[in-house]
Design a protein around this motif. Structure first.
Motif, short mmCIF file in Angstrom:
data_model
loop_
_atom_site.label_atom_id
_atom_site.label_comp_id
_atom_site.label_asym_id
_atom_site.label_seq_id
_atom_site.Cartn_x
_atom_site.Cartn_y
_atom_site.Cartn_z
N SER A 4 -13.25 96.58 -24.04
CA SER A 4 -13.83 96.66 -25.38
C SER A 4 -12.71 96.79 -26.41
CB SER A 4 -14.77 97.86 -25.47
OG SER A 4 -15.17 98.08 -26.81
N LYS A 5 -12.93 96.20 -27.57
CA LYS A 5 -11.97 96.34 -28.66
C LYS A 5 -12.28 97.56 -29.52
CE LYS A 5 -10.84 91.41 -28.96
NZ LYS A 5 -10.79 90.21 -29.83
N ARG A 6 -13.30 98.29 -29.14
CA ARG A 6 -13.65 99.48 -29.91
C ARG A 6 -12.67 100.62 -29.61
NH1 ARG A 6 -18.60 99.10 -32.35
NH2 ARG A 6 -20.07 97.55 -31.55
N THR A 7 -12.56 101.52 -30.57
CA THR A 7 -11.69 102.69 -30.43
C THR A 7 -12.36 103.73 -29.55
OG1 THR A 7 -10.76 102.29 -32.62
CG2 THR A 7 -10.51 104.51 -31.72
N THR A 8 -11.64 104.28 -28.59
CA THR A 8 -12.18 105.38 -27.78
C THR A 8 -12.04 106.69 -28.55
OG1 THR A 8 -10.10 105.93 -26.70
CG2 THR A 8 -11.45 104.18 -25.68
N LEU A 9 -12.77 107.71 -28.08
CA LEU A 9 -12.65 109.03 -28.69
C LEU A 9 -11.21 109.54 -28.58
CD1 LEU A 9 -13.84 111.63 -29.93
CD2 LEU A 9 -14.46 112.35 -27.61
N THR A 10 -10.58 109.31 -27.44
CA THR A 10 -9.19 109.75 -27.27
C THR A 10 -8.27 109.07 -28.28
OG1 THR A 10 -9.58 110.07 -24.90
CG2 THR A 10 -7.29 109.92 -25.63
#
Length: 364
Positions: A4-10
């Motif tokens: 995924s190109k989405r940002t992770t919480l980390t």
């Protein structure tokens, strides 16, 4: 499956940390431990009866009536244990406090202690779990008093009695059709959705903002006979719709799960009222200040909304006890401010109003 190109919480927390070059990473690690607890609770909730977690906790299994006077559900006890066990070990906390525990929770001696305090409601809305309605967890992070950090002493109740303005982070997890983590670290509000394939919270709702105006309100109408005049006036005007002072029609919504109520308002606006009333005069409200009203209030105000007792900003209230109850009104800023104006200049409600008249919906 492509990444995924989405940002992770980390990744999100690392980017936030870069705004503070001297930060050591303790805060980020704490938030990730909280997120892990929420993932574990989400899994337990998802299994429901298949996991044997529905119903009341048996007394022989450690169940009881908690400090709030509520019978503990199996998931209440499980969720509380997950929060404490997954957050006690990391060396980030000086202590914890929970709706399910009478006294502050001490970090076991075998673990290092840190500079933060964690307060939480491990499973808000647990009365809904047996009927498969969305529930959630609410949490707030405070800085421990310097004397606690310096001396390494056990925490006491007074260490937690800090107004909401002192929060350094707050959030909630919503266990619904998807699991979401909504978080503020004092720089706006962001929503993360749990990717069940990766087991990661992914940023899906950046920089959430609550519309200043709304046409939805939520309140428990069964308590109408106990409401104060300003609340009666406001609800009466909402139900009067276009013929009343607001000049617009309102819809009434109520889920009876505070996390779900807060999430709906965060997504599309609205106003939620659980005000002080005369049903139990000895209590100043029904919701818990430290681990419900304050974190939700912090989230609302960081998203451009407002949270209030009706008489003052929720975040300015000085707590007097660990399990203090309070009335809470939050949501779209203009509506909450209108309710505050009605408390400041109350007007007597006449019984010929549409709501409280002889044929009114809430006749008293």
């Amino acid at each position: 499956m492509p990444l995924s190109k989405r940002t992770t919480l980390t990744q999100f927390l690392i980017e936030e940390r870069r705004r503070f070059p001297d930060a050591r990473g303790d805060f980020n690690a704490l938030i990730l431990d909280v997120a892990l607890a929420c993932k574990a609770i989400a899994r337990a909730v998802a299994f429901g009866e298949l996991g044997g977690v529905l119903g009341n906790q048996a007394s022989e299994a450690g169940g009881a009536v908690n400090v709030q006077g509520e019978t503990q559900k199996k998931l209440d006890v499980l969720s509380n244990n997950l929060f404490t066990q997954l957050n006690e070990w990391g060396g980030h906390l000086a202590g914890m406090a929970s709706e399910e525990m009478d006294l502050p929770y001490q970090i076991p001696a075998k673990h290092p202690r840190g500079k933060y305090l964690l307060v939480f409601d491990p499973l808000d809305g647990s009365s809904n779990i047996d009927v498969n309605v969305s529930v959630g967890s609410i949490f707030s992070v405070l800085r421990a008093p310097q004397e606690v950090v310096a001396a390494g002493r056990d925490v006491v109740e007074s260490d937690f009695l800090q107004p909401g303005t002192r929060q350094v982070a707050a959030g909630y997890a919503l266990y619904g059709p998807t699991t979401m983590l909504v978080l503020t670290v004092g720089n706006g509000v962001n929503g993360f959705t749990l990717d069940p394939n990766l087991g990661e919270f992914m940023l899906t709702h950046p920089k959430l903002q609550i519309p200043a105006d709304t046409q939805e309100f939520a309140i428990n109408a069964s308590n109408s006979r106990f409401w104060e005049a300003p609340i009666r006036r406001y609800v009466d005007e909402c139900l009067a719709g276009k013929t009343g002072p607001p000049g617009k029609d309102f819809n009434k919504r109520r889920i009876a799960s505070m996390v779900a109520e807060a999430h709906r308002i965060l997504m599309r606006g609205g106003v939620f009222m659980y005000p002080k009333d005369s049903k139990e005069p000895a209590k100043n409200g029904r919701l818990r200040l430290l681990y419900e009203a304050n974190p939700v209030g912090f989230i609302m105000e960081q998203a451009g909304g407002r949270a209030s007792t009706g008489r003052q900003s929720m975040l300015t209230v000085q707590p007097s006890s660990l399990h203090q109850r309070i009335g809470l009104i939050f949501g779209s800023k203009n509506e909450v401010e209108r309710i505050e104006r009605y408390h400041a200049e109350p007007i007597k409600i006449e019984n010929d109003s549409p709501l409280f008249s002889e044929r009114g919906l809430f006749r008293v």
